[in-house]
Every structure is written in C-alpha cells, then in structure tokens.
Design a protein around this motif. Structure first.
Motif, PDB file in Angstrom:
ATOM      1  N   ILE A  46     -29.067 -28.510 -35.821  1.00  0.00           N
ATOM      2  CA  ILE A  46     -30.229 -27.801 -36.246  1.00  0.00           C
ATOM      3  C   ILE A  46     -29.845 -26.415 -36.344  1.00  0.00           C
ATOM      4  O   ILE A  46     -30.240 -25.558 -37.232  1.00  0.00           O
ATOM      5  CB  ILE A  46     -31.253 -28.001 -35.200  1.00  0.00           C
ATOM      6  CG1 ILE A  46     -31.731 -29.400 -34.935  1.00  0.00           C
ATOM      7  CG2 ILE A  46     -32.538 -27.230 -35.298  1.00  0.00           C
ATOM      8  CD1 ILE A  46     -32.487 -29.750 -33.597  1.00  0.00           C
ATOM      9  N   GLU A  47     -28.920 -25.828 -35.502  1.00  0.00           N
ATOM     10  CA  GLU A  47     -28.442 -24.497 -35.354  1.00  0.00           C
ATOM     11  C   GLU A  47     -27.848 -23.987 -36.754  1.00  0.00           C
ATOM     12  O   GLU A  47     -28.316 -22.786 -37.013  1.00  0.00           O
ATOM     13  CB  GLU A  47     -27.507 -24.237 -34.353  1.00  0.00           C
ATOM     14  CG  GLU A  47     -28.104 -24.475 -32.819  1.00  0.00           C
ATOM     15  CD  GLU A  47     -28.090 -25.876 -32.174  1.00  0.00           C
ATOM     16  OE1 GLU A  47     -28.292 -26.254 -31.148  1.00  0.00           O
ATOM     17  OE2 GLU A  47     -27.842 -26.675 -33.170  1.00  0.00           O
ATOM     18  N   VAL A  48     -27.316 -24.940 -37.620  1.00  0.00           N
ATOM     19  CA  VAL A  48     -26.970 -24.465 -38.617  1.00  0.00           C
ATOM     20  C   VAL A  48     -27.824 -24.306 -39.621  1.00  0.00           C
ATOM     21  O   VAL A  48     -27.723 -23.309 -40.551  1.00  0.00           O
ATOM     22  CB  VAL A  48     -25.677 -25.770 -39.297  1.00  0.00           C
ATOM     23  CG1 VAL A  48     -25.246 -25.165 -40.574  1.00  0.00           C
ATOM     24  CG2 VAL A  48     -24.817 -25.733 -38.045  1.00  0.00           C
ATOM     25  N   GLY A  49     -28.776 -25.061 -39.809  1.00  0.00           N
ATOM     26  CA  GLY A  49     -29.672 -25.035 -40.560  1.00  0.00           C
ATOM     27  C   GLY A  49     -30.721 -23.514 -40.477  1.00  0.00           C
ATOM     28  O   GLY A  49     -31.077 -23.062 -41.178  1.00  0.00           O
ATOM     29  N   ILE A  50     -30.927 -23.450 -39.129  1.00  0.00           N
ATOM     30  CA  ILE A  50     -31.496 -22.203 -38.820  1.00  0.00           C
ATOM     31  C   ILE A  50     -30.667 -21.056 -39.262  1.00  0.00           C
ATOM     32  O   ILE A  50     -31.176 -19.909 -39.952  1.00  0.00           O
ATOM     33  CB  ILE A  50     -31.964 -21.820 -37.356  1.00  0.00           C
ATOM     34  CG1 ILE A  50     -32.767 -23.009 -36.724  1.00  0.00           C
ATOM     35  CG2 ILE A  50     -32.464 -20.537 -36.919  1.00  0.00           C
ATOM     36  CD1 ILE A  50     -33.183 -23.133 -35.407  1.00  0.00           C
ATOM     37  N   ALA A  51     -29.492 -21.011 -39.220  1.00  0.00           N
ATOM     38  CA  ALA A  51     -28.511 -19.945 -39.237  1.00  0.00           C
ATOM     39  C   ALA A  51     -28.546 -19.803 -40.944  1.00  0.00           C
ATOM     40  O   ALA A  51     -28.745 -18.661 -41.466  1.00  0.00           O
ATOM     41  CB  ALA A  51     -27.167 -20.106 -38.994  1.00  0.00           C
ATOM     42  N   LEU A  52     -28.749 -20.733 -41.871  1.00  0.00           N
ATOM     43  CA  LEU A  52     -28.621 -20.790 -43.228  1.00  0.00           C
ATOM     44  C   LEU A  52     -29.819 -20.249 -43.775  1.00  0.00           C
ATOM     45  O   LEU A  52     -29.747 -19.240 -44.604  1.00  0.00           O
ATOM     46  CB  LEU A  52     -28.665 -22.036 -43.788  1.00  0.00           C
ATOM     47  CG  LEU A  52     -28.398 -22.300 -45.286  1.00  0.00           C
ATOM     48  CD1 LEU A  52     -27.225 -21.403 -45.740  1.00  0.00           C
ATOM     49  CD2 LEU A  52     -28.226 -23.576 -45.956  1.00  0.00           C
ATOM     50  N   ALA A  53     -30.961 -20.606 -43.107  1.00  0.00           N
ATOM     51  CA  ALA A  53     -32.467 -20.029 -43.477  1.00  0.00           C
ATOM     52  C   ALA A  53     -32.168 -18.565 -43.127  1.00  0.00           C
ATOM     53  O   ALA A  53     -32.786 -17.707 -43.919  1.00  0.00           O
ATOM     54  CB  ALA A  53     -33.283 -20.589 -42.758  1.00  0.00           C
ATOM     55  N   ASN A  54     -31.966 -18.065 -42.026  1.00  0.00           N
ATOM     56  CA  ASN A  54     -32.130 -16.780 -41.612  1.00  0.00           C
ATOM     57  C   ASN A  54     -30.952 -15.844 -42.628  1.00  0.00           C
ATOM     58  O   ASN A  54     -31.582 -14.820 -42.978  1.00  0.00           O
ATOM     59  CB  ASN A  54     -31.399 -16.360 -40.302  1.00  0.00           C
ATOM     60  CG  ASN A  54     -32.432 -16.914 -39.220  1.00  0.00           C
ATOM     61  OD1 ASN A  54     -33.599 -17.055 -39.345  1.00  0.00           O
ATOM     62  ND2 ASN A  54     -31.978 -17.360 -37.908  1.00  0.00           N
ATOM     63  N   ASP A  66     -37.658 -19.312 -31.411  1.00  0.00           N
ATOM     64  CA  ASP A  66     -36.970 -18.389 -30.546  1.00  0.00           C
ATOM     65  C   ASP A  66     -35.836 -17.924 -31.882  1.00  0.00           C
ATOM     66  O   ASP A  66     -35.431 -16.633 -31.774  1.00  0.00           O
ATOM     67  CB  ASP A  66     -35.859 -18.900 -29.652  1.00  0.00           C
ATOM     68  CG  ASP A  66     -36.935 -19.280 -28.061  1.00  0.00           C
ATOM     69  OD1 ASP A  66     -37.909 -18.635 -28.281  1.00  0.00           O
ATOM     70  OD2 ASP A  66     -36.539 -20.044 -27.311  1.00  0.00           O
ATOM     71  N   GLU A  67     -35.359 -18.708 -32.589  1.00  0.00           N
ATOM     72  CA  GLU A  67     -33.969 -18.205 -33.530  1.00  0.00           C
ATOM     73  C   GLU A  67     -34.504 -17.869 -34.779  1.00  0.00           C
ATOM     74  O   GLU A  67     -33.801 -17.314 -35.579  1.00  0.00           O
ATOM     75  CB  GLU A  67     -32.989 -19.506 -33.286  1.00  0.00           C
ATOM     76  CG  GLU A  67     -32.577 -19.890 -32.016  1.00  0.00           C
ATOM     77  CD  GLU A  67     -31.455 -18.659 -31.598  1.00  0.00           C
ATOM     78  OE1 GLU A  67     -31.238 -17.712 -32.335  1.00  0.00           O
ATOM     79  OE2 GLU A  67     -31.302 -18.667 -30.207  1.00  0.00           O
ATOM     80  N   LEU A  68     -35.387 -18.611 -35.463  1.00  0.00           N
ATOM     81  CA  LEU A  68     -35.854 -18.366 -36.713  1.00  0.00           C
ATOM     82  C   LEU A  68     -36.303 -16.975 -36.761  1.00  0.00           C
ATOM     83  O   LEU A  68     -37.348 -16.479 -36.017  1.00  0.00           O
ATOM     84  CB  LEU A  68     -36.727 -19.416 -37.199  1.00  0.00           C
ATOM     85  CG  LEU A  68     -37.116 -19.345 -38.828  1.00  0.00           C
ATOM     86  CD1 LEU A  68     -35.877 -19.777 -39.581  1.00  0.00           C
ATOM     87  CD2 LEU A  68     -38.647 -20.212 -39.063  1.00  0.00           C
ATOM     88  N   ASN A  69     -36.040 -16.303 -37.861  1.00  0.00           N
ATOM     89  CA  ASN A  69     -36.499 -14.913 -38.271  1.00  0.00           C
ATOM     90  C   ASN A  69     -38.059 -14.957 -38.223  1.00  0.00           C
ATOM     91  O   ASN A  69     -38.461 -15.751 -38.903  1.00  0.00           O
ATOM     92  CB  ASN A  69     -35.827 -14.462 -39.683  1.00  0.00           C
ATOM     93  CG  ASN A  69     -34.540 -13.874 -39.353  1.00  0.00           C
ATOM     94  OD1 ASN A  69     -33.823 -13.986 -38.171  1.00  0.00           O
ATOM     95  ND2 ASN A  69     -33.708 -13.754 -40.537  1.00  0.00           N
ATOM     96  N   ASP A  70     -38.598 -13.748 -37.861  1.00  0.00           N
ATOM     97  CA  ASP A  70     -40.060 -13.708 -37.521  1.00  0.00           C
ATOM     98  C   ASP A  70     -40.619 -13.755 -38.998  1.00  0.00           C
ATOM     99  O   ASP A  70     -41.690 -14.172 -38.954  1.00  0.00           O
ATOM    100  CB  ASP A  70     -40.284 -12.533 -36.800  1.00  0.00           C
ATOM    101  CG  ASP A  70     -40.314 -12.590 -35.496  1.00  0.00           C
ATOM    102  OD1 ASP A  70     -39.856 -13.625 -34.865  1.00  0.00           O
ATOM    103  OD2 ASP A  70     -40.140 -11.408 -34.864  1.00  0.00           O
ATOM    104  N   ASN A  71     -40.178 -13.458 -39.983  1.00  0.00           N
ATOM    105  CA  ASN A  71     -40.909 -13.187 -41.300  1.00  0.00           C
ATOM    106  C   ASN A  71     -40.824 -14.651 -42.071  1.00  0.00           C
ATOM    107  O   ASN A  71     -41.278 -15.077 -43.304  1.00  0.00           O
ATOM    108  CB  ASN A  71     -40.425 -12.443 -42.289  1.00  0.00           C
ATOM    109  CG  ASN A  71     -38.660 -12.470 -42.659  1.00  0.00           C
ATOM    110  OD1 ASN A  71     -37.922 -13.006 -41.700  1.00  0.00           O
ATOM    111  ND2 ASN A  71     -38.211 -12.613 -43.766  1.00  0.00           N
TER     112      ASN A  71
END
Length: 904
Positions: A553-561, A589-594
């Motif tokens: 999951i962390e990789v998906g969040i990093a890519l989105a950010n 916690d990790e996904l950019n607020d926008n």
C-alpha cells in the motif's frame, strides 16, 4: 559533570549608555531625546518591542527634518521622533537593526519588522536571530528585554543556534560528548566546551563541527559533508520544500521517507488531466507477459524464490532464504528444481522495455551470488556489492556451458549459491544505472553531466546504498503515469484474486462442506499484507493466490503523492474491520491533503471468475437478515444475497473510512456495477442507507463485438446466442472474420436499445451499444442524487476487449490462433484510436464522470491486448490507443463535467 557554554553571560544592564555611547550615527547629544523649546514641531512616539515586549537599551535616531533626535530606549521601550523627520533608525551598539520611514512607523514598532527591512541582517547570524537569542537568553517571563552595549555580547548565545535559511531550525538531533538532545523551537543546542558537536536529520549524519566553526547552519553542514548521499547534499533544499514558505521557525523533524519523496518530487506536472488508468500487477501469472518495471530496483519484480529454488530451502517471514541445506545437492534439476536459491527477472523482456547496461547490486548478509541469462558477467566488488551488465541478447552460457544468443527467454537469472546461516543474504537490490536530475524524475540520465548547474544529479545507486526500502520509481514508469488524474491500484495490489478452483495451486483443493466454506471465507488481516520488507512483490501461476499479494500500500500512496494523482484503492473481499481501519488510518496519515482517496470494496463481485464473487455470495447466505429477504424481481437467490451483502459490506467499509477521515470531501466511496445491467446499480443504491454513503457507481464500458452465433451449455448442448444469432441484425461475428477490416466492421455493428426483443437490437458488444448503454446507468445514479449529495457514474475500467474465447469448442484451434493475430493487429491500427475517441466522447456526452482506462503498458498476449502501450519504451506515435486518449484529454483543456467550471 560536563561544563556547558552559559547562555546567560555577557548581557549588560544598560550601563555606560550615554549620549556619545549610543552610537547609531545620530547627531543628538543626550541619553534621552532633546526638544528645542522654540522648534514648534510636534514630537511623535512609539514603543519598540521584541517578542511582543518592550526593549530597553536600543539606540534610536530620527533624521531628515529640521531637527534630528537621538536617544536610548528605557524599560518602556519608547522611541521618539519629530513630525517632520523622514527616517527613524534603530541600533544595537553601532550595528543597525533597521530603518523605517517616519510616516510608516507603527505602534508598537517591532525589532522583527526592522530586521526584515535590513538586507544586511542576512549576513549576520547574530543580528538575524536577535529575537530568538534574546528569548533564549532572557526567557519568556521578563517584562521587557534589555539589549547589551554591543552585538558581540550576544555571539556566545548565537553560536548555539542552528539555522536554515537564516532562521532557527528545530527538530535536529545533536550529540556533543556526553550531551545529546534535539534543537528547540528556537534552534538551540547545547555543546560541551571541550567537545565538537555532530547533528542528525532523519538519521543522516552531519558534522562533527568544532567550536571555532560555530555558529553553523544546515547549509554549512551539508556543504561540508563528504557524503555522496543526495539526501545530504540536497538537505537544505529538501527541508525548505517541506516547510511552509513563510515559516518563521522551520522544522527538521521529518522521517527519511519524507526527505526521499521530496528529493524525487517533480517540479511540474502536466496540466488539465481528466482521465485515469489502471495499474497492472508487478508480475504477470504467465512468464511471457511483460509488465512495466515499477522501481529503479528491478529485484522487486523478481519471481519469488520458492518458485524455482531447491525444495528443501527454508525462508524467513519476508521470503528470504535462510540457508542452503546439504540435501539441495541432490535436487531434481531435470524437473526444473535448482540446487540453490534461484529466481529470475525480465523473462521475455525486450531491450526497449527496460534500461540495458550496468546494474549495481547491493545486499545485506554474507554469501555468494551468481548471475546468468541476460546478465552473465557479474563482478563482485566487495561483500554486499556487485555490478552486472544486463542486456536482452547477452551471449551467456547456460548451466551446461552452451551459449544461447537470445537470453530474454531466460531473463536475468540470480542464484544464491552460498549463504552464511548466521547472517543470511537478504535485502537484495539490483539497481539500474544513472539517476535523474532533481525536479525531473520522468527521465533517466546516465551521469551528472546531463543535469544543468541549477539541478542536482540524484544517483539511484546512492539512494539504495543508504536505504534498501527507499521508494524510487523507474523514470519511464513515472513518465507514463504522470498524464493521468486517477490511478486505480486493484491489479497492482492483487486485490481481486481469481476463484480458488481456477488457480493452478488451488488453496481449497480437496475440501468440501464446512471445510471448503472455511477456506472460502478465510479472513485477511493487516499483518498478512505485503510490506517494503517483503522480498518480492507478486508471483507467477506457480505461487498460490494466497501469497501473491502485489505491491505494498505504501508504494501506491507514494506514487499518488509524487504524481499528485488521486488514488483508487480496492479493499480485499475478506479484509477484516481491523484491516480496513488501519488501511484508512495509513491513507489519512500519508496521502497528501489535496488528494482524494477513492475506495471500492472488492472488484466485480458479479463475475464468477473472482474469489470475491463466491465470498460475498456465501456471506450473504450466512447473513440471516439478508437470506430471509425476497429475491429481487426476475433474479434468483444467488444474485439477490450476493448483491445485498456486497452493498452491506461496502457501507460498513465506507463508514469506517468516514470515521477515520472525518472530512468526507477527501473520500470517493464507490460501489461496482455492471455495464449492461443498470438494474444492478438500482439494487445497490436502494439497499438500506447505501445512497447516503456512496459517491459513485462504477462500471466497465468495454467494446468488442459478438464472439459467435452459438454457444455450448454445461450439459454439452449447443444453443443459439440470444443477441448474436440473427444474421440480419448482426452481419458478422468475431469468430467469422477473415481480415483485419472485418474486425473493425464487427466492432462497428449497429445497436438499437429501444427494441425490447434482444435478438433484434443488434450487436450488444459493439462500440455503438457500449455508448448507448451508458445513459441508463446515468439515469439510475441521477435518480438517487440530491443537490447536497450527488451520486456519479464512473468507469473503473474501459476500452477495447478483443479476446479469443479459447474455451469455445465450436471454433478450431487454428481459427482461434488466426483471430488472435487479427485482434493484436487491430490494437496496433490507427482505427482503434478512432474507436477510443468515440467511446470517450460518448461517455462525456452521456453525463458520466471519471473514466479510468484499462490498462497500463503490457505486452499483447493470448489473453488479450489490453495495454494502452505494449511496453514502456513504445512511443506515442507507435501506440494508437495511447495517442487517442491523450489527444482527447488535451483537447478538453481540463473541461470535464466532474471538475470543470461553468462555461468551460
């Protein structure tokens, strides 16, 4: 006890401040302002403050009028000047704090504002940090602050303040002798008088610094470092980017992850993105299907060791071999078993689909690694460090010594031939050469000469050498996905496994009754997910679907950010409430607020090919309330209990996310419908309070054409296909085509959705039918929408769906193979791009919203030609589908019903 530098020394209590001792460049002659009796000029005043309190001991002078004035502030901080003065200046000793035009003097007049107006303050760290130094030296409880006779008196205090961009920086760890701590909000650290001091930011070492090198800054520490780690050389810029632009006291208390992602962040992204795209699993089930390389470390997509290694090897919890038992010497190599721990990467890959050349290999532990296939010339530089040349056509010998000139059939083979059981080999990284220029992660460059003097060179190997879990995306991978607004991670995270019976390794094989049901309904816990410590992501058909879990999951969040793209996550069918809660917490916690988290429960639960279908149906039957309900009109009990349980579990999951996120504006709650069956959307939204917790129904608008006029049922009996058997309304089916042109003719078949008789409507799978079937879906979502809570229609997948029905016994194998050739050719034809444009335009005109295409670059294969490109290296002009969707998107200029402004 360690002797510390005293922060309170050398402040003077306003002694010796006389008319001549005020310095300051004024012409007055008294310690207080003097007023000629006959001047006739009004005397103005203001209170000088710092940190919100009056300041004594500051020399002030006003000039530019008929009468100049000079004085020294007392404990009330009063500054005086005549009404005709043009300028007021304030000093500490002989050093100018700042000036202000007399008509712009505020009350109070702050030292902070004076310093901001003084460009020279930037070159004097003591002066620049005067408010902080006074606060640190005299505390926050004093009624007023006292300035000493000269600035040098504050230098010992100033030397214990660490700065960034001239401002005190907090959150930096430091060690000096036996003293350690973290810089305060005011950037203050403590140094033992006879010791140097070193600093740490996110574990990165800076220093040591001797006393005569103080005061110091993040900039100075970074410049003086001998490390080649780009995180250190770029640290001032990274911390600046991570802090608010107007931060008066920047912080440095970030994680290594935050610094890494800031280092790799693009300086700009394409404008007007409206479309989405699905991401593919890191490893296809079939060896011959080539998927995109996700990261600069290609080992992440190596096949799991267990697929090709000695059967007697034991692995740790993350999939790393712990030793090579003696029994492996007798491995059955004739049946594909290796004598060692063995894996391979890039099997069947073409040179254009990955960067050929030198790769750097890092690993932890001790042992011996050998390379073969596409990389036979591995060179060991030291323990834990190799280099290897990787090329699709390396002339490398196989195990028998025979040279194969085309080794992409074998891929890059890695064998661990020796392992120190007390310190096993683990955390292998095989890193592509080169790097990127900071700000442009979309293009791989080979050397720092490729970057301008204004942009730093970020070498991949340097990042992986310092952190085996750094997330560095392959530039070609990023370059493709940067053009899309939404990224759907269902396949890449293996969130929709196929049903147990369709697996080569059937997890429920031989079970029946309650035992089979227990296997079918097994839960998925948070600890079962893949992590950044997992050896390899995914697996082939040789790995059980229970262990083929895709990327973390962390990789998906990093890519989105990194791409500023909205992520679309599918929650596994059997995820527990605890799993869902932790998932939501991590995203929050990790996904950019926008960014908006798109959340969908499972995938295509109406499709019997997926495990989720059978899971939700059984859960529906086990739910006493659901199983007691009447069937939906014209639907059987299987459909009814499955649909209701899917809606019920979706609502439960949505409510968990709502509780974690608090603000639903950062959520899109999605339930999956079925393109040809609008009634399903009505069934879902009409269940309990589903409409109040759902933002979109998502369908898959695919086009292709009737496959055959007849089919065979489960009893082996042939029957006419109700929609495709009529030769008058369906001129030709796909099984009948004999040319590429006829493939497009079939896809272009007519369809009249106003006719009630299915046999007279025409081809229900044509482009025209696919477009006409969108409107009924929009009608359903509109019927449940309100002004306060609209419900939209999304496409979770869509595009062409030319596939061979390999199970059709009415069509010969030779005929199927020829059709496969036609279908692949059609996907390379410019006309396919035109059909995609028709679909996009029809979708938009029907009032539907977010469209997520299927799928990422992927080699065409016997199961379909779904990739928008065949591999990452293909150009836009070589890929008509890819070119068509980007051309459509570019022409919109961001105008799309979901997020365009009125008049667009």
């Amino acid at each position: 006890m360690a002797k510390l530098i005293n922060h309170g020394l050398l402040l003077f209590a306003m002694l010796f401040l006389t008319a001549c001792g005020g310095g300051g460049g004024g012409s007055g002659s008294s310690s207080n302002s003097s007023t000629p009796v006959d001047s006739g000029l009004a005397l103005e005043s203001s209170v000088l403050t710092v940190n919100g309190k009056p300041v004594s001991g500051a020399t002030f002078t006003s000039y530019g009028g008929a009468t100049d004035t000079t004085g020294v502030t007392t404990s009330n901080g009063e500054v005086e000047y005549y009404e005709d003065s043009t300028t007021v200046a304030v000093y500490i000793g002989d050093v100018l704090i700042g000036t202000v035009a007399s008509d712009a003097v505020t009350d109070p007049l702050t030292i902070e504002s004076l310093l901001a107006s003084n460009s020279a303050a930037a070159n004097n760290s003591t002066l620049q940090n005067l408010p902080t130094i006074l606060l640190e030296d005299q505390g926050s409880t004093v009624s007023s602050y006292a300035l000493p006779a000269n600035l040098a008196a504050l230098d010992p205090v100033a030397s214990t303040i660490l700065t960034l961009n001239g401002k005190p920086v907090s959150g930096v760890d430091y060690v000096s002798g036996d003293t350690s701590g973290t810089t305060s909000q005011n950037g203050v650290f403590e140094q033992e008088s006879d010791h140097s001091i070193s600093f740490q930011v996110a574990g990165l070492e800076l220093g040591p610094v001797d006393t005569d090198q103080l005061p110091t800054s993040i900039e100075a520490l970074s410049a003086a470092s001998e490390s080649s780690n780009p995180l250190i050389t770029n640290l001032p810029a990274l911390l600046t980017d991570l802090n608010a632009a107007d931060a008066s006291n920047p912080i440095a208390g970030f994680r290594l992850y935050n610094l890494e992602q800031a280092l790799l962040k693009p300086s700009s992204l394409p404008a007007n993105r409206v479309l989405g795209v699905n991401l593919e699993t890191p490893q296809a089930e079939a060896d011959h299907i080539n998927q995109p390389l996700i990261t600069a470390d290609i080992f992440r997509v190596a096949r799991p060791f267990v697929e090709g290694s000695c059967n007697d090897i034991i692995y740790d919890a993350n999939g790393w071999p712990t030793s090579i038992p003696d029994a492996c010497a007798n491995a059955d190599t004739a049946n594909g078993e290796s004598k060692y721990a063995f894996t391979r990467i890039l099997q069947f890959a073409l040179g254009l689909s990955f960067p050929e050349g030198a790769y750097t290999v890092f690993y932890d532990g001790k042992g011996q690694i050998n390379f073969s296939g596409m990389g036979c010339n591995g060179t060991r530089l030291e323990e834990g460090h190799y280099t290897v040349d990787v090329k699709a056509a390396n002339a490398c010998p196989d195990d028998s010594g025979k040279v194969q000139n085309i080794n992409n059939i074998r891929g890059l083979e890695i064998s661990i031939t020796a392992i120190d059981a007390t310190d096993p080999i683990r955390n292998i990284r095989i890193v592509m050469s080169g790097g990127i220029c900071k700000g442009n992660p979309f293009e791989r460059v080979t050397t720092e000469d490729s970057c301008s003097s204004e942009t730093s060179f970020i070498e991949f190997a340097e990042l992986y050498k310092n952190n085996d879990n750094v997330i560095v995306f392959n530039p070609e991978f990023l370059n493709f996905y940067k053009d899309f607004r939404v990224l759907r991670f269902m396949n890449s995270m293996e969130a929709s496994p196929r049903r147990p019976e369709s697996q080569t390794l059937n997890p429920c094989l031989g079970l029946s009754g309650t035992d089979y049901e227990a296997c079918l309904l097994q839960s998925f816990e948070w600890q079962d997910r893949p992590t950044l410590d997992t050896a390899q992501w995914g697996g082939s058909y040789k790995t059980s679907v229970l262990k083929r879990l895709g990327m973390p999951i962390e990789v998906g969040i990093a890519l989105a950010n990194q791409l500023d793209a909205h992520p679309w996550f599918n929650i596994r069918h059997n995820a527990t409430d605890d799993f869902v809660t932790r998932y939501a917490e991590l995203l929050n916690d990790e996904l950019n607020d926008n960014l908006i988290a798109h959340v969908e429960y499972s995938n295509e639960v109406w499709n019997a090919g997926f495990w989720g279908h059978h899971y939700v149906m059984q859960k529906g039957y086990n739910d006493t309330e659901i199983s007691a309900m009447d069937n939906f009109p014209f639907r059987n009990s299987d459909f009814s209990v499955r649909t209701r349980y899917y809606a019920k579990r979706s609502i439960q999951i949505f409510k968990i996310f709502e509780g974690v996120f608090a603000n639903n504006s950062r959520l899109k709650r999605i339930m999956g419908g079925q393109h040809k069956f609008a009634a399903l959307a009505d069934n879902l939204l009409g269940f309990e309070d589903a409409k109040d917790h759902t933002d979109a129904i998502a369908i898959a608008p695919y086009f292709h054409g009737c496959w055959n006029r007849q089919a065979v049922n489960g009893s082996g009996e042939t029957y006419d296909h109700p929609s495709c058997s009529n030769t008058e309304t369906v001129a030709k089916t796909m099984s009948e085509v004999t040319s590429l042109e006829q493939v497009f003719d079939v896809m272009n078949g007519v369809y009249d959705d106003s006719i009630s008789d299915a046999s007279l409507r025409g081809d229900p799978d044509s482009v025209e039918a696919t477009i006409k079937l969108i409107a009924p879906q929009v009608a359903v979502t509109d019927s449940y929408s309100t002004d306060e809570h609209p419900i939209d229609l999304y496409a979770y997948e869509g595009g062409q769906h030319l596939t061979v029905n390999w199970g059709d016994t009415l069509v010969s194998t030779a005929r199927k193979n020829s059709l496969l050739d036609f279908f692949q050719a059609a996907n390379r034809d410019d006309r396919m791009g035109e059909y995609y444009t028709r679909l996009m335009e029809g979708w938009k005109e029907a009032g539907a919203k977010q469209f997520v295409l299927f799928t990422s670059p992927q080699s065409f294969n016997r199961y379909g030609s779904f990739g928008l490109k065949e591999h990452l290296g293909m150009t836009r002009t070589e890929s008509p589908k890819y070119d068509a969707v980007l051309t459509f998107q570019e022409a919109l200029l961001g105008c799309w019903p979901e997020f365009s402004e009125a008049g667009c």
